[in-house]
Design a protein around this motif. Structure first.
Motif, PDB file in Angstrom:
ATOM      1  N   GLN A 142      34.673  13.148  15.116  1.00  0.00           N
ATOM      2  CA  GLN A 142      35.516  12.723  13.992  1.00  0.00           C
ATOM      3  C   GLN A 142      34.994  11.436  13.362  1.00  0.00           C
ATOM      4  O   GLN A 142      35.004  11.292  12.131  1.00  0.00           O
ATOM      5  CB  GLN A 142      36.964  12.554  14.447  1.00  0.00           C
ATOM      6  N   ALA A 143      34.539  10.500  14.189  1.00  0.00           N
ATOM      7  CA  ALA A 143      33.980   9.249  13.658  1.00  0.00           C
ATOM      8  C   ALA A 143      32.731   9.540  12.830  1.00  0.00           C
ATOM      9  O   ALA A 143      32.538   8.953  11.755  1.00  0.00           O
ATOM     10  CB  ALA A 143      33.651   8.291  14.802  1.00  0.00           C
ATOM     11  N   ASN A 144      31.898  10.440  13.317  1.00  0.00           N
ATOM     12  CA  ASN A 144      30.698  10.824  12.571  1.00  0.00           C
ATOM     13  C   ASN A 144      31.056  11.518  11.261  1.00  0.00           C
ATOM     14  O   ASN A 144      30.387  11.313  10.246  1.00  0.00           O
ATOM     15  CB  ASN A 144      29.798  11.732  13.411  1.00  0.00           C
ATOM     16  N   GLN A 145      32.107  12.330  11.284  1.00  0.00           N
ATOM     17  CA  GLN A 145      32.537  13.004  10.055  1.00  0.00           C
ATOM     18  C   GLN A 145      32.945  11.975   9.002  1.00  0.00           C
ATOM     19  O   GLN A 145      32.630  12.126   7.824  1.00  0.00           O
ATOM     20  CB  GLN A 145      33.709  13.951  10.326  1.00  0.00           C
ATOM     21  N   LYS A 146      33.625  10.921   9.444  1.00  0.00           N
ATOM     22  CA  LYS A 146      34.030   9.863   8.505  1.00  0.00           C
ATOM     23  C   LYS A 146      32.793   9.170   7.923  1.00  0.00           C
ATOM     24  O   LYS A 146      32.763   8.866   6.733  1.00  0.00           O
ATOM     25  CB  LYS A 146      34.938   8.852   9.196  1.00  0.00           C
ATOM     26  N   LYS A 147      31.787   8.940   8.764  1.00  0.00           N
ATOM     27  CA  LYS A 147      30.543   8.322   8.281  1.00  0.00           C
ATOM     28  C   LYS A 147      29.860   9.229   7.260  1.00  0.00           C
ATOM     29  O   LYS A 147      29.365   8.760   6.235  1.00  0.00           O
ATOM     30  CB  LYS A 147      29.575   8.068   9.446  1.00  0.00           C
ATOM     31  N   ILE A 148      29.824  10.519   7.554  1.00  0.00           N
ATOM     32  CA  ILE A 148      29.186  11.475   6.647  1.00  0.00           C
ATOM     33  C   ILE A 148      29.905  11.478   5.307  1.00  0.00           C
ATOM     34  O   ILE A 148      29.259  11.451   4.249  1.00  0.00           O
ATOM     35  CB  ILE A 148      29.152  12.890   7.271  1.00  0.00           C
ATOM     36  N   GLU A 149      31.223  11.501   5.329  1.00  0.00           N
ATOM     37  CA  GLU A 149      31.992  11.509   4.084  1.00  0.00           C
ATOM     38  C   GLU A 149      31.761  10.222   3.291  1.00  0.00           C
ATOM     39  O   GLU A 149      31.608  10.260   2.067  1.00  0.00           O
ATOM     40  CB  GLU A 149      33.483  11.707   4.362  1.00  0.00           C
ATOM     41  N   ALA A 150      31.729   9.082   3.987  1.00  0.00           N
ATOM     42  CA  ALA A 150      31.472   7.809   3.307  1.00  0.00           C
ATOM     43  C   ALA A 150      30.086   7.809   2.682  1.00  0.00           C
ATOM     44  O   ALA A 150      29.895   7.362   1.540  1.00  0.00           O
ATOM     45  CB  ALA A 150      31.613   6.648   4.296  1.00  0.00           C
ATOM     46  N   ASN A 151      29.108   8.335   3.417  1.00  0.00           N
ATOM     47  CA  ASN A 151      27.745   8.406   2.891  1.00  0.00           C
ATOM     48  C   ASN A 151      27.644   9.369   1.713  1.00  0.00           C
ATOM     49  O   ASN A 151      26.892   9.118   0.767  1.00  0.00           O
ATOM     50  CB  ASN A 151      26.761   8.813   3.993  1.00  0.00           C
ATOM     51  N   ARG A 152      28.389  10.453   1.766  1.00  0.00           N
ATOM     52  CA  ARG A 152      28.381  11.388   0.634  1.00  0.00           C
ATOM     53  C   ARG A 152      28.917  10.710  -0.624  1.00  0.00           C
ATOM     54  O   ARG A 152      28.406  10.940  -1.723  1.00  0.00           O
ATOM     55  CB  ARG A 152      29.190  12.638   0.963  1.00  0.00           C
ATOM     56  N   GLN A 153      29.938   9.890  -0.440  1.00  0.00           N
ATOM     57  CA  GLN A 153      30.481   9.159  -1.586  1.00  0.00           C
ATOM     58  C   GLN A 153      29.452   8.165  -2.122  1.00  0.00           C
ATOM     59  O   GLN A 153      29.277   8.038  -3.330  1.00  0.00           O
ATOM     60  CB  GLN A 153      31.780   8.437  -1.200  1.00  0.00           C
ATOM     61  N   LYS A 154      28.751   7.492  -1.214  1.00  0.00           N
ATOM     62  CA  LYS A 154      27.704   6.555  -1.637  1.00  0.00           C
ATOM     63  C   LYS A 154      26.606   7.292  -2.400  1.00  0.00           C
ATOM     64  O   LYS A 154      26.106   6.796  -3.410  1.00  0.00           O
ATOM     65  CB  LYS A 154      27.102   5.840  -0.421  1.00  0.00           C
ATOM     66  N   VAL A 155      26.227   8.461  -1.902  1.00  0.00           N
ATOM     67  CA  VAL A 155      25.192   9.258  -2.571  1.00  0.00           C
ATOM     68  C   VAL A 155      25.658   9.656  -3.965  1.00  0.00           C
ATOM     69  O   VAL A 155      24.897   9.566  -4.932  1.00  0.00           O
ATOM     70  CB  VAL A 155      24.821  10.510  -1.727  1.00  0.00           C
ATOM     71  N   ALA A 156      26.917  10.069  -4.065  1.00  0.00           N
ATOM     72  CA  ALA A 156      27.454  10.453  -5.371  1.00  0.00           C
ATOM     73  C   ALA A 156      27.441   9.260  -6.328  1.00  0.00           C
ATOM     74  O   ALA A 156      27.096   9.406  -7.510  1.00  0.00           O
ATOM     75  CB  ALA A 156      28.869  11.000  -5.221  1.00  0.00           C
ATOM     76  N   ASP A 157      27.781   8.082  -5.827  1.00  0.00           N
ATOM     77  CA  ASP A 157      27.755   6.872  -6.658  1.00  0.00           C
ATOM     78  C   ASP A 157      26.337   6.552  -7.122  1.00  0.00           C
ATOM     79  O   ASP A 157      26.119   6.224  -8.290  1.00  0.00           O
ATOM     80  CB  ASP A 157      28.333   5.673  -5.887  1.00  0.00           C
ATOM     81  N   ILE A 158      25.391   6.677  -6.212  1.00  0.00           N
ATOM     82  CA  ILE A 158      23.996   6.394  -6.562  1.00  0.00           C
ATOM     83  C   ILE A 158      23.491   7.424  -7.573  1.00  0.00           C
ATOM     84  O   ILE A 158      22.793   7.075  -8.528  1.00  0.00           O
ATOM     85  CB  ILE A 158      23.115   6.362  -5.295  1.00  0.00           C
ATOM     86  N   GLN A 159      23.849   8.673  -7.378  1.00  0.00           N
ATOM     87  CA  GLN A 159      23.440   9.708  -8.332  1.00  0.00           C
ATOM     88  C   GLN A 159      24.019   9.425  -9.718  1.00  0.00           C
ATOM     89  O   GLN A 159      23.346   9.632 -10.729  1.00  0.00           O
ATOM     90  CB  GLN A 159      23.865  11.086  -7.834  1.00  0.00           C
ATOM     91  N   ALA A 160      25.260   8.955  -9.751  1.00  0.00           N
ATOM     92  CA  ALA A 160      25.869   8.602 -11.038  1.00  0.00           C
ATOM     93  C   ALA A 160      25.095   7.458 -11.687  1.00  0.00           C
ATOM     94  O   ALA A 160      24.885   7.447 -12.909  1.00  0.00           O
ATOM     95  CB  ALA A 160      27.330   8.223 -10.838  1.00  0.00           C
TER      96      ALA A 160
END
Length: 128
Positions: free
Chosen positions: A93-111
């Protein structure tokens, strides 16, 4: 260029976390199998009386064991397995939270990449 390095770092980090997630899922599955086996043994031991003879396989040798001791050992094994499963699930579950946070960061960088690309296009058009 710094933005791209950050983007690559996050992607690589997510890949590592996802590999770890795969290992955790396999470990949980293995512990679930062990738990099932031990629950089967527990249900079989419940059918026995305390005077019945129980043998434990230690290496290539069968050693006689008290039924009550066998029951206690199986219960403690199941408890240990449950603790390990719980610990692994918390890590998952902790890793899932990290993955989701990183996905958001990736989306921000892509924007930001898209925004920069548009700015470059506008600059080209204004320069012509």
């Amino acid at each position: 260029m710094e933005l791209y390095k950050q983007y690559e770092f996050i992607i690589k980090e997510n890949q590592c976390i996802e590999k770890e997630q795969s290992k955790i899922r396999i470990a949980i599955s293995n512990y679930e199998n062990k738990k099932t086996e031990n629950n089967t043994v527990k249900s079989e031991l419940a059918l026995l009386d305390d005077e019945d003879v129980v043998y434990k396989l230690i290496g290539p040798i069968l050693v006689q064991q008290e039924t009550s001791d066998a029951k206690i050992q199986v219960d403690s094994r199941i408890e240990m397995i449950n603790k390990e499963i719980h610990k692994l699930e918390k890590n998952y579950q902790a890793n899932q939270k990290k993955i989701e946070a990183n996905r958001q960061k990736v989306a921000d960088i892509q924007a930001k990449f898209i925004q920069l690309s548009k700015q470059i296009e506008q600059n080209k058009k204004q320069g012509k």
